[in-house]
Scaffold this active site. Structure first.
Site: not given
Ligand code: GLN
Length: 546
Positions: A383, A518, A520
């Site tokens: 992410c 994600h 995970e």
């Molecule tokens: N801050 C970033 C976004 O909002 C990544 C978010 C995250 O890593 N869950 O796109």
């Protein structure tokens, strides 16, 4: 007809009710029963989405896009049952819905009260979607005696009268502390906590007593006598060697057997098949090597903030039969003038930059990506970690020196930027860049299409279509695709409409993968996520080189 198992906690918080619920569900599943676990959270936030990970640990995201309590992660990891929006409720959501109804005039002039309106709403939630289930486990957050949890306990009281007599069971999890000066385990806090519960009209059927020392028979008998439960229903729960040892340990202590006896089902129940858990614990307890992974993030002071990540790395280790040592590194330390990045990162066999929010530590994360790229250390960006990999690639391999993310403020080169429109399975989603923070992200499961001959499609066993969970507001800007690819960073996974970059990789590197989702959140000890299994396998290779 589903049977209900309510789980409350007493004496202190952090007794591991969530793990207990997950373990019991896994044990019932091992006997062939269909289970689902629900979490009732007494706090007033509508959902944990806006809570700091420091306050409440990680926010767990479900396939259907709910931002939920991290206990739902345990539930999924132990049962493999995908959690849903309808598996987590908070007082905040109950009150929000009731107040909205009241404003619409739905109560036809009635006085709106905790009993029956709040308790009815909680009941409705508990009883929803239970048709094909054998057991619904309901975990009540917080500790009995808290003001916030009263409506939930009251709902259990009512429900236990409304359900059939043999249709519900209440397990109260308590602490039996060891007082070293006296050299004794003390049962009084358990007695008091059960008295508190019974004063609310609810009698527990089983007590799960967390203790650091074995509970002697005399103390067990005393708890049974004072708390009005059978002696066999006082179950000792000693600290376990690992969270994955808990199901087998509770089974040995007779937890599932006692629950089935309570329901009058013991003689009819098949013996549990625990081979899966035997294998998990064998892999965990007898590793054939070890690797050290550095996680360069922001919330490194509180392991619960990266709960699923931590577990997915452990699963990756299980897949390769190695122990995974995790070194949590605060990205901000790399931003200090005299910080020696190499000294901190050189001993590592893999570098992972996890998800996160905000600018703090971002330059340190970008520096770690650069180190991993240049030194050919396995790199995994998740992410925000993928976004940092793209900014690093833009700056240092594509000649875009001013590359940045609009999350960090105005920039001339928005390699990462906010999107205000995207496609989901339900159709076009829209938001304004200025809407409030709660629930305005791309959330939940989205499909991605993988390039046929890519490293990631091999990692996913040749699949070219995958579904993974998202939680982010910003996206890598595909307008920069060509320039980044010319710099060696290939966009190997895209959203089905081809607009949103989902995966990047570097073919000239042993293992360099960034993912916008994600992974995970979907890893299980009995089914490690292929990206984590692959990352740890690459780290193992690396450990043989250094
Ligand atoms: N801050 C970033 C976004 O909002 C990544 C978010 C995250 O890593 N869950 O796109």
């Amino acid at each position: 007809m589903a049977r209900y198992i309510f789980i409350t906690g007493g004496v202190v918080s952090s007794l591991g009710k969530g793990l207990m619920a997950a373990s019991l569900a896994a044990l019932l599943q091992a006997r062939g029963y269909k289970v689902r676990i629900r979490k009732f959270d007494p706090y007033l936030n509508v959902d944990p989405g806006t809570m700091s990970p420091y306050q409440h640990g990680e926010v767990y995201v479900t396939d259907d896009g709910a931002e939920t309590d991290l206990d739902l992660g345990h539930y999924e990891r132990y049962t493999g049952v995908s959690a849903r929006q309808s598996d987590n409720i908070t007082s905040g959501r109950v009150y929000r819905d009731i107040i909205a109804k009241e404003r619409r005039g739905d109560y036809l002039g009635a006085t709106v009260q905790v009993i029956p309106h709040v308790t009815d709403a909680i009941k409705e939630f508990a009883l929803a979607d239970q048709e094909d289930l054998d057991f619904v486990l309901c975990e009540i957050g917080g500790t009995v005696g808290d003001i916030e949890s009263l409506p939930f306990i009251e709902t259990i009281r009512q429900l236990r009268n409304e359900l059939e007599p043999d249709q519900s069971c209440l397990i109260h999890v308590t602490l039996v502390p060891y007082v070293s000066a006296a050299g004794e385990l003390k049962t009084k806090p358990t007695q008091h906590s059960v008295r508190e519960l019974t004063s609310l009209g609810v009698q527990p059927n089983l007590l799960l007593c967390r203790c650091e020392h074995p509970l002697p028979e005399t103390e067990r008998a005393k708890i049974a006598l004072f708390c009005n439960v059978r002696k066999e229903a006082v179950i000792q729960a000693l600290d376990a060697s690992s969270i994955y040892a808990v199901p087998l340990q509770y089974h040995r202590e007779g937890l599932d057997e006692e629950v089935l006896r309570h329901f009058g089902m013991l003689n009819k129940s098949p013996q549990p098949n625990l081979a899966v858990w035997d294998d998990i614990i064998d892999r965990y307890d007898h590793p054939e090597g070890e690797v050290t992974i550095g996680v360069v993030g922001k919330y490194v002071g509180l392991p619960d903030a990266y709960k699923s990540l931590n577990e997915a790395l452990v699963h990756g280790g299980m897949a390769n039969r190695v122990k995974v040592n995790i070194r949590w590194i605060d990205a901000e330390v790399f931003e200090l003038d005299d910080a020696d990045i190499a000294a901190q990162l050189e001993p590592l066999h893999g570098i992972l930059v996890p998800g996160g929010f905000g600018e703090r530590g971002s330059e340190g994360k970008i520096a770690s990506v650069r180190f991993a790229r240049e030194r050919k250390v396995p790199f995994f960006g998740i992410c925000l970690g993928m976004q940092m990999a793209c900014i690093e690639g833009a700056r240092n391999t594509a000649g875009i020196a001013a590359a940045s993310s609009t999350e960090f403020g105005q920039t001339e080169e928005p390699v990462v930027g906010i999107i205000t429109e995207w496609m989901s399975k339900e159709g076009l989603q829209q938001r304004s860049a200025a809407t409030d923070l709660g629930g305005t992200m791309r959330l939940g499961a989205y499909d991605a299409v993988l390039a046929g001959n890519s490293h990631v499609s091999r990692i996913y066993g040749g699949q070219t279509e995958i579904s993974e969970r998202h939680r982010h507001r910003y996206e890598v800007n595909s307008a920069y695709k060509e320039r980044l690819e010319a710099g060696g960073l290939i966009f190997s996974g895209m959203s089905p409409d081809g607009l949103l970059p989902e995966i990047v990789e570097r073919p000239d590197h042993p293992w360099f993968v960034g993912v916008q989702f994600h992974p995970e959140l979907k890893s299980k000890p009995f089914d490690p996520h292929p990206l984590f299994a692959g990352f740890i396998a690459a780290a193992l290779e690396q450990s043989r080189l250094v």
